[in-house]
Write a protein that holds these residues in place. Structure first.
Motif, short mmCIF file in Angstrom:
data_model
loop_
_atom_site.label_atom_id
_atom_site.label_comp_id
_atom_site.label_asym_id
_atom_site.label_seq_id
_atom_site.Cartn_x
_atom_site.Cartn_y
_atom_site.Cartn_z
N SER A 1 -90.24 18.85 1.33
CA SER A 1 -90.14 20.29 1.04
C SER A 1 -90.34 20.51 -0.45
O SER A 1 -89.65 19.89 -1.27
N LEU A 2 -91.28 21.38 -0.80
CA LEU A 2 -91.55 21.67 -2.20
C LEU A 2 -90.92 22.98 -2.60
O LEU A 2 -90.81 23.91 -1.80
N LYS A 3 -90.52 23.05 -3.85
CA LYS A 3 -89.98 24.27 -4.43
C LYS A 3 -90.94 24.74 -5.52
O LYS A 3 -91.60 23.92 -6.17
N ARG A 4 -91.01 26.03 -5.73
CA ARG A 4 -91.93 26.60 -6.72
C ARG A 4 -91.13 27.19 -7.89
O ARG A 4 -90.14 27.89 -7.69
N ALA B 1 -91.46 13.57 -13.62
CA ALA B 1 -90.33 14.50 -13.50
C ALA B 1 -90.21 15.09 -12.09
O ALA B 1 -89.27 15.84 -11.83
N GLY B 2 -91.15 14.77 -11.21
CA GLY B 2 -91.10 15.32 -9.86
C GLY B 2 -91.95 16.56 -9.68
O GLY B 2 -91.83 17.27 -8.68
N ILE B 3 -92.81 16.83 -10.65
CA ILE B 3 -93.73 17.97 -10.54
C ILE B 3 -94.96 17.47 -9.80
O ILE B 3 -95.67 16.58 -10.27
N VAL C 1 -92.67 21.50 -7.10
CA VAL C 1 -91.87 20.32 -7.42
C VAL C 1 -91.26 19.74 -6.15
O VAL C 1 -91.03 20.46 -5.18
N ASP C 2 -90.98 18.44 -6.21
CA ASP C 2 -90.30 17.81 -5.08
C ASP C 2 -88.79 17.82 -5.30
O ASP C 2 -88.30 18.38 -6.29
#
Length: 113
Positions: free
Chosen positions: A2-5, A42-44, A62-63
């Protein structure tokens, strides 16, 4: 996964020569490899920057490992990232409502379809 923006904004100095130089630093394949590595580390997962006039908008996907505070600490302790950030200050300027020293300010989502 699941990615967050996250979305941010920053201004460039209103000078066409400086804006052209900034765009050249960010053209495909031109950003320093140490910078793109630090972004990915960084997880981007994905990052895009858009420009209108001298105002920029950044969209990051981002993760689950991404943490903005952790990213700030990583950047502060990375000499190459600090070199890049200092170079970019030649082109960027704070938004009028930004905190002192803050380049990219978080955008608040006000609409979603």
């Amino acid at each position: 996964m699941s990615l967050k923006r996250y979305c941010y904004s920053c201004d460039l100095k209103d000078d066409s020569k400086l804006i052209a130089e900034y765009k050249a630093y960010h053209a495909a394949g031109k950003a320093w490899p140490e910078i793109t590595k630090s972004i990915k580390d960084a997880g981007i997962v994905d990052m895009e920057i858009y420009l209108t006039g001298n105002r920029m908008f950044m969209i990051m996907e981002v993760d689950e490992t991404f943490d903005p505070e952790k990213k700030a600490d990583m950047d502060a302790n990375n000499p190459k990232v600090q070199e890049w950030e200092n170079l970019m200050w030649n082109y960027q300027k704070e938004l009028p409502w930004a905190k002192n020293g803050e380049k990219w300010t978080v955008l608040d989502q006000i609409f979603k379809l």
